[in-house]
Design a protein around this motif. Structure first.
Motif, mmCIF file in Angstrom:
data_model
loop_
_atom_site.group_PDB
_atom_site.id
_atom_site.type_symbol
_atom_site.label_atom_id
_atom_site.label_comp_id
_atom_site.label_asym_id
_atom_site.label_seq_id
_atom_site.Cartn_x
_atom_site.Cartn_y
_atom_site.Cartn_z
ATOM 1 N N ALA A 51 -85.253 -1.476 54.518
ATOM 2 C CA ALA A 51 -84.567 -0.464 55.696
ATOM 3 C C ALA A 51 -84.037 0.605 55.689
ATOM 4 C CB ALA A 51 -83.021 -1.691 55.920
ATOM 5 N N GLY A 52 -84.261 2.186 55.851
ATOM 6 C CA GLY A 52 -83.002 3.292 55.620
ATOM 7 C C GLY A 52 -84.552 3.962 55.346
ATOM 8 N N ASP A 53 -84.265 5.583 54.440
ATOM 9 C CA ASP A 53 -84.821 5.976 54.476
ATOM 10 C C ASP A 53 -86.723 5.813 53.535
ATOM 11 O OD1 ASP A 53 -83.048 7.500 55.660
ATOM 12 O OD2 ASP A 53 -83.207 9.026 53.512
ATOM 13 N N VAL A 54 -86.127 4.720 52.899
ATOM 14 C CA VAL A 54 -87.287 4.465 52.049
ATOM 15 C C VAL A 54 -88.305 3.889 52.933
ATOM 16 C CG1 VAL A 54 -86.397 1.890 51.441
ATOM 17 C CG2 VAL A 54 -88.190 2.774 50.012
ATOM 18 N N ASN A 55 -88.031 3.478 54.162
ATOM 19 C CA ASN A 55 -89.537 3.745 54.675
ATOM 20 C C ASN A 55 -89.973 4.771 55.448
ATOM 21 O OD1 ASN A 55 -88.272 3.004 57.664
ATOM 22 N ND2 ASN A 55 -87.820 0.987 57.320
ATOM 23 N N SER A 100 -89.399 11.870 49.536
ATOM 24 C CA SER A 100 -90.773 10.645 49.406
ATOM 25 C C SER A 100 -89.414 9.704 48.993
ATOM 26 C CB SER A 100 -91.648 11.248 47.606
ATOM 27 O OG SER A 100 -92.171 12.070 47.756
ATOM 28 N N PRO A 101 -90.388 8.628 49.084
ATOM 29 C CA PRO A 101 -90.049 6.890 49.032
ATOM 30 C C PRO A 101 -89.416 6.699 47.765
ATOM 31 C CG PRO A 101 -92.263 6.331 49.660
ATOM 32 C CD PRO A 101 -91.938 8.209 49.940
ATOM 33 N N ASN A 102 -88.328 6.322 47.394
ATOM 34 C CA ASN A 102 -87.841 5.968 46.650
ATOM 35 C C ASN A 102 -88.434 4.420 45.941
ATOM 36 O OD1 ASN A 102 -86.720 7.792 45.084
ATOM 37 N ND2 ASN A 102 -84.681 7.464 46.079
ATOM 38 N N VAL A 103 -89.610 3.959 45.749
ATOM 39 C CA VAL A 103 -90.075 3.005 45.017
ATOM 40 C C VAL A 103 -91.068 3.006 43.906
ATOM 41 C CG1 VAL A 103 -90.754 2.324 47.540
ATOM 42 C CG2 VAL A 103 -92.323 2.967 45.834
ATOM 43 N N LYS A 104 -91.172 3.873 43.226
ATOM 44 C CA LYS A 104 -91.500 4.179 41.678
ATOM 45 C C LYS A 104 -90.258 3.303 40.508
ATOM 46 C CE LYS A 104 -93.792 8.221 42.024
ATOM 47 N NZ LYS A 104 -94.515 9.818 41.041
ATOM 48 N N THR A 144 -84.063 1.653 48.990
ATOM 49 C CA THR A 144 -84.109 2.835 47.643
ATOM 50 C C THR A 144 -83.556 4.043 48.155
ATOM 51 O OG1 THR A 144 -85.737 2.187 47.781
ATOM 52 C CG2 THR A 144 -84.513 0.906 46.012
ATOM 53 N N GLY A 145 -83.509 4.435 49.659
ATOM 54 C CA GLY A 145 -83.572 5.706 50.142
ATOM 55 C C GLY A 145 -84.831 6.396 49.010
ATOM 56 N N SER A 146 -84.800 7.530 49.532
ATOM 57 C CA SER A 146 -85.784 8.414 49.277
ATOM 58 C C SER A 146 -85.247 9.819 48.009
ATOM 59 C CB SER A 146 -86.309 9.722 50.345
ATOM 60 O OG SER A 146 -85.466 10.148 51.508
ATOM 61 N N ALA A 147 -86.005 10.846 47.544
ATOM 62 C CA ALA A 147 -85.675 11.975 47.132
ATOM 63 C C ALA A 147 -86.537 12.932 47.300
ATOM 64 C CB ALA A 147 -85.895 11.500 45.161
ATOM 65 N N ALA A 148 -86.061 14.196 46.960
ATOM 66 C CA ALA A 148 -87.012 15.072 47.472
ATOM 67 C C ALA A 148 -88.363 15.191 46.496
ATOM 68 C CB ALA A 148 -86.118 16.326 46.483
ATOM 69 N N ARG A 204 -98.007 5.217 49.529
ATOM 70 C CA ARG A 204 -97.664 5.799 48.886
ATOM 71 C C ARG A 204 -97.005 5.061 48.089
ATOM 72 N NH1 ARG A 204 -93.693 7.187 53.768
ATOM 73 N NH2 ARG A 204 -94.238 4.724 54.525
ATOM 74 N N GLY A 205 -97.731 3.592 47.810
ATOM 75 C CA GLY A 205 -96.861 2.742 46.866
ATOM 76 C C GLY A 205 -95.799 1.666 48.290
ATOM 77 N N VAL A 206 -95.277 2.581 49.572
ATOM 78 C CA VAL A 206 -94.479 1.243 50.278
ATOM 79 C C VAL A 206 -94.883 0.401 50.751
ATOM 80 C CG1 VAL A 206 -92.781 1.528 52.319
ATOM 81 C CG2 VAL A 206 -92.930 3.802 50.561
ATOM 82 N N PRO A 207 -94.812 -1.269 50.999
ATOM 83 C CA PRO A 207 -94.742 -2.163 51.398
ATOM 84 C C PRO A 207 -95.074 -2.265 52.847
ATOM 85 C CG PRO A 207 -92.910 -2.597 50.345
ATOM 86 C CD PRO A 207 -93.279 -1.273 50.591
ATOM 87 N N LEU A 208 -95.892 -2.374 53.165
ATOM 88 C CA LEU A 208 -96.368 -2.586 54.893
ATOM 89 C C LEU A 208 -95.338 -3.375 55.260
ATOM 90 C CD1 LEU A 208 -100.085 -2.584 54.433
ATOM 91 C CD2 LEU A 208 -99.160 -0.592 54.815
#
Length: 462
Positions: free
Chosen positions: A309-313, A271-275, A142-146, A289-293
């Motif tokens: 995978a990708g910017d989200v991690n 920030s990772p797009n996990v919300k 899901t990538g990341s956001a500013a 940050r709410g990101v899976p280990l």
């Protein structure tokens, strides 16, 4: 609610997600690509490509202003047409995005689903309020956001992030940039060269990705010849004042100042797009940050059938790394429980400032003190650099004392984006300084500066 049964569901249609989809499909799995936003990768829409378009315009203006040093006269001076500059940025940006969108449109309709995904459990997703996806495995891409600090949000439409800059219809008169990282440096310098009054403020003292203190000090001096940069700024009041923002700060000379800006550009990281993914409904362990280990080698989240995978991690938020990670995540999701490990390429990073910043291999901050030597070269008197009047820069190469192996480099200088690739190949091949010096160096080229640094390292190795 519609229901879809699938082998591998991929959340996110960016660089990593598209690579995961292709890899899982190639491995024989049925696949589904889920995207809730606009198609088009971060690189094409708000990152690599539009920023380079703005930088290209800025470089053109800068070269024109300094043509006199070569005996080339421009009697009329240099005039910046902000509307024309931003029109080209948007047109070419849309062209790059169009390539990506057309590629997604070519994916079979049954392999695409529009809507925001929420986890119901580890492998069951609710998408857009209209579909339940029951997957065997899931790839989060899901990538990341500013990242925007909360105090900045009170500035309303006077606050912008890099995404907003590329939608401007003309150039503003003034911008305060917060964050002298990659984005802040690139956009801050480009805007300054296009006639915008720019101040770049940092808090930690860092400049871009540089960890070598000598290179950082040189960078601070070099950039301040071009635009205002204070990486350890003392900023006080920052308030909305009509259609501007008033900022009180103490400048580098210790003088209290108050200035008005049309915009504040927040370039304080991503920030990772996990919300919104409702990861709390899974059995996955999450970090702060709410990101899976997850396992950095296999990209597997815990012992689950979920991969990330990708910017989200946030391991290495670079396009080529996202593509590599996406491919592996897709393959591992398709082949589960048979998992492969990612063979990462040599670390390489480039900042498209002027002078450019580059890092290859191990950073200075990661090396064990006393275990390595430093080879140095200044580009100020390097032949080809001086011919082009691009003779600002300082390079450090690091070599292992025991083996003589090339460990990495950090530097500021001309054509760094090209030299970085040569060094990344040398690092990935495990070459020693001696082996690198046995390679050909043409004359006259900027790379001869690299040879000088390697010779200095060789002399220090004894």
């Amino acid at each position: 609610m519609n229901t879809i049964q699938i082998d591998v569901a991929v959340i996110g249609a960016g660089t990593a997600g598209l690579a995961a989809l292709r890899a899982a499909r190639a491995a024989g799995s049925s696949v589904l690509l889920i995207e809730g936003g606009d198609y088009g990768t971060t690189c094409a829409r708000v990152g690599c490509m539009p920023s380079k378009l703005l930088i290209a315009a800025a470089e053109s203006a800068h070269e024109a202003r300094h043509a006199d040093a070569f005996g080339v006269r421009l009697p009329g001076g240099v005039e910046i047409d902000g509307v024309a500059v931003m029109d080209r940025v948007r047109r070419e940006r849309d062209r790059f995005v169009g390539f990506v969108v057309r590629g997604v449109d070519e994916i079979a309709a049954h392999e695409r689903l529009r809507g925001h995904a929420r986890f119901i459990d580890n492998t069951t997703l609710e998408v857009g309020g209209h579909t339940v996806v029951k997957a065997g495995r899931v790839v989060i891409a899901t990538g990341s956001a500013a990242n925007v600090p909360p105090p900045f949000r009170a500035l309303g439409d006077r606050l912008v992030i890099n995404d907003d800059v590329f939608n401007w219809e003309t150039l503003p008169r003034s911008v305060a940039v917060f964050g002298p990282g990659v984005i802040g440096l690139e956009l801050g310098q480009a805007l300054s060269r296009l006639g915008v009054r720019v101040r770049v403020f940092g808090m930690s003292g860092s400049i871009g990705p540089i960890s070598d203190p000598v290179i950082r000090d040189y960078a601070l001096q070099a950039f301040n010849q071009d635009f205002y940069l204070d990486p350890a700024a003392s900023v006080g009041r920052m308030v909305r004042d009509g259609d501007q923002v008033a900022i009180d700060f103490t400048d580098r000379d210790g003088v209290a100042r108050s200035e008005q800006f049309d915009y504040v550009l927040s370039a304080t990281g991503r920030s990772p797009n996990v919300k919104g993914l409702a990861l709390e409904n899974t059995g996955l362990a999450l970090d702060e940050r709410g990101v899976p280990l997850f396992d950095r080698d296999t990209l597997q989240c815990g012992n689950s059938t979920v991969f990330i995978a990708g910017d989200v991690n946030n391991v290495l938020p670079l396009l080529h790394e996202a593509a590599d990670e996406g491919k592996l995540a897709g393959e591992n999701a398709a082949n589960y429980p048979r998992l492969a490990a990612l063979a990462r390429r040599a670390p390489i990073a480039v900042v498209f400032s002027d002078p450019q910043i580059a890092m290859v291999g191990q950073r200075f901050a990661d090396l064990v003190p006393g275990s390595f030597v430093i080879g140095e070269v200044s580009f100020e008197d390097q032949g080809r650099s001086r011919v082009m009047l691009k003779n600002r820069g300082l390079m450090h190469v690091y070599a292992d004392k025991a083996s003589g192996r090339f460990l990495g480099a950090e530097w500021l200088g001309p054509r760094a984006e090209n030299i970085a690739h040569t060094l990344a190949w040398a690092y990935q091949m495990g070459l020693s300084i001696e082996q690198m010096l046995a390679m050909p160096f043409y004359h006259p080229v900027v790379e001869e500066g690299l040879r000088t640094a390697l010779r200095d390292a060789q002399a220090r190795l004894g």
